[in-house]
Design a protein around this motif. Sequence first.
Motif, PDB file in Angstrom:
ATOM      1  N   UNK A   1       0.842  -1.173   0.000  1.00 63.38           N
ATOM      2  CA  UNK A   1       0.000   0.000   0.000  1.00 63.38           C
ATOM      3  C   UNK A   1       0.886   1.235   0.000  1.00 63.38           C
ATOM      4  N   UNK A   2       0.389   2.265  -0.538  1.00 69.47           N
ATOM      5  CA  UNK A   2       1.160   3.509  -0.595  1.00 69.47           C
ATOM      6  C   UNK A   2       1.546   3.981   0.787  1.00 69.47           C
ATOM      7  N   UNK A   6       8.010  -1.676   2.062  1.00 65.86           N
ATOM      8  CA  UNK A   6       7.934  -2.827   1.162  1.00 65.86           C
ATOM      9  C   UNK A   6       7.920  -4.111   1.985  1.00 65.86           C
ATOM     10  N   UNK A   7       7.163  -5.079   1.545  1.00 66.07           N
ATOM     11  CA  UNK A   7       7.051  -6.355   2.250  1.00 66.07           C
ATOM     12  C   UNK A   7       8.032  -7.367   1.659  1.00 66.07           C
ATOM     13  N   UNK A   8       8.285  -8.433   2.402  1.00 68.92           N
ATOM     14  CA  UNK A   8       9.256  -9.440   1.999  1.00 68.92           C
ATOM     15  C   UNK A   8       8.609 -10.440   1.044  1.00 68.92           C
ATOM     16  N   UNK A   9       8.382  -9.984  -0.177  1.00 70.02           N
ATOM     17  CA  UNK A   9       7.726 -10.801  -1.194  1.00 70.02           C
ATOM     18  C   UNK A   9       8.588 -12.020  -1.539  1.00 70.02           C
ATOM     19  N   UNK A  10       9.895 -11.870  -1.537  1.00 70.29           N
ATOM     20  CA  UNK A  10      10.789 -13.003  -1.832  1.00 70.29           C
ATOM     21  C   UNK A  10      10.616 -14.113  -0.794  1.00 70.29           C
ATOM     22  N   UNK A  38       1.778 -13.693   8.239  1.00 63.95           N
ATOM     23  CA  UNK A  38       2.252 -12.309   8.321  1.00 63.95           C
ATOM     24  C   UNK A  38       3.489 -12.168   7.451  1.00 63.95           C
ATOM     25  N   UNK A  39       3.474 -11.182   6.568  1.00 60.02           N
ATOM     26  CA  UNK A  39       4.628 -10.890   5.725  1.00 60.02           C
ATOM     27  C   UNK A  39       5.248  -9.612   6.284  1.00 60.02           C
ATOM     28  N   UNK A  40       6.462  -9.743   6.773  1.00 57.88           N
ATOM     29  CA  UNK A  40       7.149  -8.614   7.405  1.00 57.88           C
ATOM     30  C   UNK A  40       7.812  -7.719   6.367  1.00 57.88           C
ATOM     31  N   UNK A  41       8.432  -6.661   6.836  1.00 62.15           N
ATOM     32  CA  UNK A  41       9.143  -5.745   5.950  1.00 62.15           C
ATOM     33  C   UNK A  41      10.199  -6.496   5.150  1.00 62.15           C
TER      34      UNK A  41
END
Length: 64
Positions: A1-2, A6-10, A38-41
């Motif tokens: 979200x703006x 950034x989330x840890x997509x990898x 939960x996806x962290x930074x």
Amino acid sequence: MRGEAARDVAALATTVQRIGSLLAAQPEIQEIDLNPVTVYDAGEGVLALDALIVTNAPNGRNTS
């Protein structure tokens, strides 16, 4: 979200890949439910807070 970090997509992609590999290697697993995840930074990983794994027991009954 703006405006959000950034989330840890990898890490999320790696988690999904590993679950797929687990399912391929263990055909007795009928389903896996992770909820919530939960996806962290970025760089900080992911965490499944609850998991349910349903298997097909040798006698044909489902277990969890």
